[in-house]
Design a protein around this motif. Structure first.
Motif, mmCIF file in Angstrom:
data_model
loop_
_atom_site.group_PDB
_atom_site.id
_atom_site.type_symbol
_atom_site.label_atom_id
_atom_site.label_comp_id
_atom_site.label_asym_id
_atom_site.label_seq_id
_atom_site.Cartn_x
_atom_site.Cartn_y
_atom_site.Cartn_z
ATOM 1 N N GLY A 223 0.778 -1.223 0.000
ATOM 2 C CA GLY A 223 0.000 0.000 0.000
ATOM 3 C C GLY A 223 0.809 1.272 0.000
ATOM 4 N N GLY B 129 -4.491 -1.435 -0.458
ATOM 5 C CA GLY B 129 -4.271 -0.047 -0.087
ATOM 6 C C GLY B 129 -3.635 0.823 -1.147
ATOM 7 N N PRO C 81 -7.334 1.777 -3.385
ATOM 8 C CA PRO C 81 -8.451 1.309 -2.549
ATOM 9 C C PRO C 81 -9.713 0.958 -3.330
ATOM 10 C CG PRO C 81 -7.367 3.186 -1.529
ATOM 11 C CD PRO C 81 -6.762 3.042 -2.886
ATOM 12 N N ASP D 172 -9.616 -2.712 -4.356
ATOM 13 C CA ASP D 172 -9.409 -3.738 -3.340
ATOM 14 C C ASP D 172 -10.586 -4.700 -3.160
ATOM 15 O OD1 ASP D 172 -6.780 -3.102 -2.799
ATOM 16 O OD2 ASP D 172 -7.309 -1.623 -1.275
ATOM 17 N N ALA E 34 -2.756 -3.435 4.803
ATOM 18 C CA ALA E 34 -2.707 -2.148 4.106
ATOM 19 C C ALA E 34 -1.382 -1.433 4.302
ATOM 20 C CB ALA E 34 -3.855 -1.250 4.580
ATOM 21 N N LEU F 297 -4.001 3.728 4.734
ATOM 22 C CA LEU F 297 -5.340 4.303 4.781
ATOM 23 C C LEU F 297 -5.518 5.252 5.959
ATOM 24 C CD1 LEU F 297 -7.314 1.009 4.039
ATOM 25 C CD2 LEU F 297 -6.462 2.701 2.382
ATOM 26 N N ALA G 76 -10.164 3.119 6.186
ATOM 27 C CA ALA G 76 -10.014 1.756 6.703
ATOM 28 C C ALA G 76 -11.366 1.178 7.096
ATOM 29 C CB ALA G 76 -9.059 1.756 7.889
ATOM 30 N N CYS H 44 -13.278 0.335 3.983
ATOM 31 C CA CYS H 44 -12.696 -0.881 3.412
ATOM 32 C C CYS H 44 -13.144 -2.114 4.188
ATOM 33 C CB CYS H 44 -11.177 -0.772 3.416
ATOM 34 S SG CYS H 44 -10.319 -2.228 2.795
#
Length: 392
Positions: A53, A196, A199, A202, A222, A226, A231, A234
């Motif tokens: 990430g 990450g 995003p 993902d 990640a 993030l 986060a 996600c």
């Protein structure tokens, strides 16, 4: 030195690999002086471009440390910058030369004090980690016993591993093939992928991973890419794919942020961090902040054997599971002796490098690895000739 505990019935006796390295007579070990300390760096190209990430790389640098005493050589290593070699050879080695090999804790304290004005975390911590591991390996070899016996004996004969890689630089075919291999060939019951970098992609990548691994547990990492809000968004989007572990959803420097994510994430999703903890104080602060469900510790960064076992004791006191980060060949003895140990990370780069450059590197069987109790010390021998093409 404390009495050496016994291993389970049926454990094979340790055997010296180097005929010049014989177990020291009782009472002699304490007086055995360190004769030499040396470090060398090797840069090994990856087998494909890799990224997570927050970072991209095409090679991994290995720093190997050797410490001689009493006809034996202790081995340690870390994955860090090559500049650690000069720090070890020109500064830290002087703190160890001619000192009694058996006084590991005193010597490690001396090393930490030496770097007070340089800065403990980061490069210094990785250098000290390799030296500390080499000291423990040396003592075990001088005694003619496996390293795990110096750590209190075997709590578990085999240690679970989880496959780790799934880099953001991989296309879907590479991702599927790698994750499926860990499950179907290595027998892993859990695998981890990187997220990450993009995003928005993902959720689809996580779905692809789930299709590849069937019912195995799916972890994501990640690498601190993030924000707290990103986060949590996600976590909500990938929860339906059964993601059981969310590593470093935000920077591990942001303990308050980790705590917020842990509080609001699905209860079935463990929040993990700790790979960038360099001292026991770093681990203590993370636990006090209630920032993680699982604490990660990396013996190549957190002070070697001494630092890793301190992290294990903190986890035991806080009733928090411990996971060993990367370097599986180095961690297997420690993991076999650590309370509350959940698993070792079977990280693609390090598994490949350790199998290339170390005789005695572990092989996965049924999703586990085990310390070799037939060899003294950590059970590894550095294949110097094989490593020479990568020397810096």
């Amino acid at each position: 030195m404390a009495p050496v505990p016994s291993d389970p019935p049926g454990t094979p006796p340790a055997r010296a690999r180097d005929t010049d390295c014989a177990p020291s007579p009782t009472g002699v070990l304490d007086a055995t002086p360190i004769a030499a300390v040396r470090a060398h760096a090797y840069r090994i190209p990856t087998d494909a471009p890799e990224a997570d990430g927050t970072f991209e790389w095409t090679s991994t640098t290995l720093v190997v440390v050797e410490i001689d005493a009493g006809g034996c050589t202790g081995l340690g290593y870390t994955y860090t910058d090559a500049s650690a070699v000069a720090l070890i050879n020109e500064t830290l080695a002087k703190e160890l030369l001619h000192a009694p090999a058996a006084t590991v804790r005193a010597l490690t304290q001396r090393l930490w004090r030496r770097v007070r004005n340089i800065g403990r975390s980061g490069l210094c911590a990785t250098a000290i980690s390799a030296l500390d591991f080499a000291l423990w390996d040396l003592d075990a070899k001088l005694l003619g016993v496996p390293l795990v016996r110096l750590l209190g004996g075997v709590l578990r004969e085999r240690v679970p591993i989880y496959g780790s890689g799934g880099f953001t630089s991989y296309d879907d075919t590479q991702l599927r093939d790698q994750l499926a291999h860990w499950v179907t060939v290595d027998g892993c019951t859990a695998v981890k992928m990187k997220i990450g970098a993009q995003p928005e992609r993902d959720p689809q990548r996580v779905k692809t991973a789930r299709e590849a691994i069937g019912d195995a547990q799916l972890f994501v990492d990640a690498n601190g890419a993030l924000t707290v809000n990103q986060a949590l968004v996600c976590a909500a989007r990938i929860a339906d794919e059964g993601v059981a572990w969310f590593e470093e959803p935000v920077s591990s420097d942001d303990l308050a942020g980790l705590h917020l994510v842990r509080e609001a994430a699905p209860a079935s999703m463990d929040i993990a961090a700790g790979e960038y903890a360099y001292t026991s104080d770093d681990f203590r602060r993370m636990l006090e902040a209630q920032a993680v469900d699982v604490l990660q510790a990396d013996a190549t960064r957190c002070g070697g054997v001494t630092g890793f076992m301190q992290a294990a004791q903190l986890c035991d006191a806080w009733h928090i599971p411990l996971s060993a980060h990367c370097a599986p060949a180095l961690h297997r003895h420690l993991a076999a002796a650590a309370p509350r140990l959940r698993h070792i990370e079977w990280f693609h780069d390090h598994v490949r490098i350790e199998s290339m450059l170390f005789d005695g590197a572990p092989h996965a069987e049924g999703g586990t690895i085990a310390p070799d109790l037939s060899r003294p010390g950590c059970g590894l021998e550095f294949k110097r000739a094989d490593a020479q093409p990568y020397a810096l």
